[in-house]
Design a protein around this motif. Structure first.
Motif, PDB file in Angstrom:
ATOM      1  N   ALA A 220       0.876  -1.098   0.043  1.00  0.00           N
ATOM      2  CA  ALA A 220       0.007   0.081  -0.137  1.00  0.00           C
ATOM      3  C   ALA A 220       0.891   1.164   0.034  1.00  0.00           C
ATOM      4  N   VAL A 221       2.049   1.050   0.576  1.00  0.00           N
ATOM      5  CA  VAL A 221       2.946   2.468   0.695  1.00  0.00           C
ATOM      6  C   VAL A 221       3.714   2.741  -0.428  1.00  0.00           C
ATOM      7  N   PHE A 222       4.271   1.446  -0.736  1.00  0.00           N
ATOM      8  CA  PHE A 222       5.471   1.547  -2.195  1.00  0.00           C
ATOM      9  C   PHE A 222       4.914   0.983  -3.276  1.00  0.00           C
ATOM     10  N   ASP A 223       3.870   0.315  -3.533  1.00  0.00           N
ATOM     11  CA  ASP A 223       3.197  -0.121  -4.732  1.00  0.00           C
ATOM     12  C   ASP A 223       4.355  -0.754  -5.811  1.00  0.00           C
ATOM     13  N   PRO A 224       5.192  -1.676  -5.451  1.00  0.00           N
ATOM     14  CA  PRO A 224       6.250  -1.987  -6.363  1.00  0.00           C
ATOM     15  C   PRO A 224       5.806  -2.589  -7.831  1.00  0.00           C
ATOM     16  N   VAL A 225       4.726  -3.364  -7.665  1.00  0.00           N
ATOM     17  CA  VAL A 225       4.240  -3.821  -9.042  1.00  0.00           C
ATOM     18  C   VAL A 225       3.629  -2.941  -9.755  1.00  0.00           C
ATOM     19  N   GLY A 226       2.819  -1.799  -9.249  1.00  0.00           N
ATOM     20  CA  GLY A 226       2.252  -0.841 -10.087  1.00  0.00           C
ATOM     21  C   GLY A 226       0.874  -1.155 -10.233  1.00  0.00           C
ATOM     22  N   LYS A 227      -0.077   0.125  -9.924  1.00  0.00           N
ATOM     23  CA  LYS A 227      -1.442  -0.171 -10.104  1.00  0.00           C
ATOM     24  C   LYS A 227      -2.048  -1.163  -9.111  1.00  0.00           C
ATOM     25  N   MET A 228      -1.243  -1.441  -8.045  1.00  0.00           N
ATOM     26  CA  MET A 228      -1.649  -2.367  -6.832  1.00  0.00           C
ATOM     27  C   MET A 228      -2.209  -2.007  -5.407  1.00  0.00           C
ATOM     28  N   ARG A 229      -1.856  -0.363  -5.518  1.00  0.00           N
ATOM     29  CA  ARG A 229      -2.003   0.030  -4.300  1.00  0.00           C
ATOM     30  C   ARG A 229      -3.533  -0.058  -3.730  1.00  0.00           C
ATOM     31  N   ARG A 230      -4.491   0.230  -4.516  1.00  0.00           N
ATOM     32  CA  ARG A 230      -5.894   0.095  -4.064  1.00  0.00           C
ATOM     33  C   ARG A 230      -6.139  -1.401  -3.445  1.00  0.00           C
ATOM     34  N   ALA A 231      -5.657  -2.229  -4.222  1.00  0.00           N
ATOM     35  CA  ALA A 231      -5.772  -3.982  -3.728  1.00  0.00           C
ATOM     36  C   ALA A 231      -5.138  -4.180  -2.485  1.00  0.00           C
ATOM     37  N   CYS A 232      -3.841  -3.559  -2.435  1.00  0.00           N
ATOM     38  CA  CYS A 232      -3.101  -3.674  -1.078  1.00  0.00           C
ATOM     39  C   CYS A 232      -3.687  -2.973   0.136  1.00  0.00           C
ATOM     40  N   MET A 233      -4.345  -2.014  -0.146  1.00  0.00           N
ATOM     41  CA  MET A 233      -4.922  -0.964   1.095  1.00  0.00           C
ATOM     42  C   MET A 233      -6.145  -1.773   1.409  1.00  0.00           C
ATOM     43  N   ILE A 234      -7.079  -2.584   0.384  1.00  0.00           N
ATOM     44  CA  ILE A 234      -8.007  -3.505   0.891  1.00  0.00           C
ATOM     45  C   ILE A 234      -7.513  -4.683   1.364  1.00  0.00           C
ATOM     46  N   ALA A 235      -6.563  -5.238   1.327  1.00  0.00           N
ATOM     47  CA  ALA A 235      -6.165  -6.658   1.924  1.00  0.00           C
ATOM     48  C   ALA A 235      -5.513  -6.182   3.362  1.00  0.00           C
ATOM     49  N   LEU A 236      -4.768  -4.821   3.268  1.00  0.00           N
ATOM     50  CA  LEU A 236      -4.341  -4.349   4.755  1.00  0.00           C
ATOM     51  C   LEU A 236      -5.557  -4.139   5.627  1.00  0.00           C
ATOM     52  N   ALA A 237      -6.821  -3.582   5.209  1.00  0.00           N
ATOM     53  CA  ALA A 237      -7.811  -3.372   5.973  1.00  0.00           C
ATOM     54  C   ALA A 237      -8.461  -4.697   6.372  1.00  0.00           C
ATOM     55  N   VAL A 238      -8.423  -5.816   5.512  1.00  0.00           N
ATOM     56  CA  VAL A 238      -8.917  -7.025   5.593  1.00  0.00           C
ATOM     57  C   VAL A 238      -8.122  -7.638   6.879  1.00  0.00           C
ATOM     58  N   MET A 239      -6.845  -7.466   6.813  1.00  0.00           N
ATOM     59  CA  MET A 239      -5.844  -8.347   7.673  1.00  0.00           C
ATOM     60  C   MET A 239      -5.983  -7.705   9.024  1.00  0.00           C
ATOM     61  N   ILE A 240      -6.111  -6.470   9.197  1.00  0.00           N
ATOM     62  CA  ILE A 240      -6.159  -5.669  10.474  1.00  0.00           C
ATOM     63  C   ILE A 240      -7.461  -6.167  11.069  1.00  0.00           C
ATOM     64  N   GLY A 241      -8.595  -6.276  10.250  1.00  0.00           N
ATOM     65  CA  GLY A 241      -9.777  -6.782  10.741  1.00  0.00           C
ATOM     66  C   GLY A 241      -9.773  -8.138  11.540  1.00  0.00           C
ATOM     67  N   ALA A 245     -10.191  -9.305  15.192  1.00  0.00           N
ATOM     68  CA  ALA A 245     -11.366 -10.544  15.461  1.00  0.00           C
ATOM     69  C   ALA A 245     -10.702 -11.612  16.081  1.00  0.00           C
ATOM     70  N   THR A 246      -9.600 -11.943  15.740  1.00  0.00           N
ATOM     71  CA  THR A 246      -8.903 -13.092  16.676  1.00  0.00           C
ATOM     72  C   THR A 246      -8.086 -12.752  17.690  1.00  0.00           C
ATOM     73  N   ASP A 247      -8.348 -11.352  18.049  1.00  0.00           N
ATOM     74  CA  ASP A 247      -7.557 -11.067  19.456  1.00  0.00           C
ATOM     75  C   ASP A 247      -5.876 -10.917  19.074  1.00  0.00           C
ATOM     76  N   MET A 248      -5.460 -11.294  18.179  1.00  0.00           N
ATOM     77  CA  MET A 248      -4.011 -11.214  17.963  1.00  0.00           C
ATOM     78  C   MET A 248      -3.547  -9.799  17.961  1.00  0.00           C
ATOM     79  N   LEU A 249      -4.650  -8.857  17.793  1.00  0.00           N
ATOM     80  CA  LEU A 249      -4.266  -7.300  17.687  1.00  0.00           C
ATOM     81  C   LEU A 249      -5.297  -6.961  18.614  1.00  0.00           C
ATOM     82  N   SER A 250      -4.920  -5.781  19.457  1.00  0.00           N
ATOM     83  CA  SER A 250      -5.762  -5.258  20.428  1.00  0.00           C
ATOM     84  C   SER A 250      -5.581  -3.822  20.407  1.00  0.00           C
TER      85      SER A 250
END
Length: 404
Positions: A220-241, A245-250
């Protein structure tokens, strides 16, 4: 000349002469550069020898062995590297039984912490001031103008003293501190914010989820592939969620009692004042860089955007600022290096930055010269790091073939 002897064509002779001349010029240039470097090294060597002999004549030994001695003093905040049984070093709070070398690491940590936060916030605030200087609203335009002019024409040290004594120390006591929605606490003991706390163990699932989260963040920050920043941001939001949800992050919220606050992330009053002073001061210089870059763009772009029906806000965000950031990054880099060096003013209010800790170590060990060499080398390393990051970002934004 016999009939078997041939002479080269005039054009060939000229080309050979030109190549020979270029080779001689190249060798002469390299020889001069080598001589300059050798002279500089020799001068530094002579200076170092003279200093060492001068100190030896006074019974002072030039040595860095004091770095391994026990410090014997505490530092109010900051962390240092600890090499325990773990494979990688970890950050731990500094204690008086640590070495002088660990104290310098704590100073570098505190300096870098203020510098990174100041770079982020001064860029955001400076961009807003720069755009505000060109606003069509009379109040906003003049308000930004007077703020920028007032701050740029006032010494930073005086601004730092103002923020510390007139603002931060005037916050209410902790018992009656201002508590905002979301757990933010503002008091004389500093600022306290909620923070994310990692509770995952060393299981393969935890390591896999943490690795995936970092990869999504990096994409999401560096986008080394190009045109993947939006997909990485969505993936980051999903991973944080998933981690939440699993209490690994609080989320760790600060809790205030009558005399102290615990939990979350906190900024000491000294760090808050230093951060405020450097952010506001640097933002005003960044504002002038942004304003100058916007003024340098062709006026026809504003007219073309207006003819397409774009509002002024859309024109600035979609057309003007993307072009501005491509041309101002080198100037931003100079300002980032300048604000990093300005963190040394924290000694005026007792913030334990690198220069402040150097003073304490030098007073206790007497190795002032060795300490100042470490401080200068540390600031040089920080400046080179900032320059390398800005150069990387500049290459990413200004791809080959693109016009500035």
């Amino acid at each position: 000349m016999s009939i078997n002897e041939t002479s080269a064509a005039p054009g060939v002779v000229d080309r050979d002469q030109q190549q020979a001349r270029r080779l001689r010029n190249r060798l002469r240039y390299d020889a001069i550069q080598f001589a300059i470097i050798a002279l500089a090294i020799a001068l530094v060597g002579v200076l170092a020898y003279c200093v060492k002999e001068g100190l030896a004549a006074k019974g002072i030994k030039f040595s860095f062995a004091f770095l391994a001695n026990t410090a014997g003093f505490d530092i109010s905040e900051g962390k240092t590297l600890s090499f325990g049984e773990e494979i990688l070093p970890v950050f731990e709070a500094f204690t008086s039984d640590r070495t002088n070398g660990a104290a310098f690491v704590t100073g570098i940590f505190n300096t870098a912490k203020v510098a990174v936060l100041a770079i982020v916030f001064s860029t955001i605030l400076g961009t807003l001031f720069g755009v505000g200087r060109l606003s069509t609203n009379w109040v906003v335009r003049n308000l930004c103008f007077w703020i920028v002019e007032f701050v740029r024409n006032t010494p930073l040290l005086i601004q730092l003293v103002f923020w510390y004594f007139a603002v931060v120390l005037q916050f209410p006591p902790l018992a009656s501190a201002a508590k905002w929605y979301g757990g933010v606490i503002i008091s004389q003991q500093g600022l306290h914010f909620p923070s994310l706390s990692w509770a995952g163990d060393g299981s393969p699932i935890s390591i896999a989820l943490a690795t995936a989260t970092w990869l999504a963040f990096a994409g999401a920050v560096f986008d080394p592939v190009g045109k993947m920043r939006r997909a990485c941001m969505i993936a980051l939001a999903v991973m944080i969620g998933v981690l939440l949800a699993t209490d690994m992050l609080s989320v760790d919220y600060p809790v205030a009692s009558r005399f102290q606050a615990s939990g979350g992330t906190s900024l000491s009053p000294e760090m808050a004042a230093l951060l405020l002073a450097i952010v506001v001061n640097s933002a005003c210089y960044i504002a002038e860089i942004v304003r100058g870059a916007i003024d340098a763009l062709p006026k026809g772009q504003w007219e073309a955007a207006g003819s397409l029906g774009l509002s002024r806000r859309d024109t600035i965000s979609d057309i003007i600022l993307p072009q501005v950031f491509r041309v101002v990054l080198p100037s931003f880099g100079n300002q980032y290096i300048s604000l990093t060096k300005n963190t040394a003013l924290g000694i005026a209010i007792g913030y334990p930055d690198l220069f402040n800790i150097y003073g304490t170590v030098a007073n206790q060990t007497g190795h002032s010269l060795e300490g100042i060499v470490i401080v200068m080398a540390s600031y040089l390393l920080l400046s080179w790091t900032i320059s390398a990051v800005v150069s990387f970002a500049d290459r990413r934004l200004n791809v080959v073939g693109a016009k500035r």
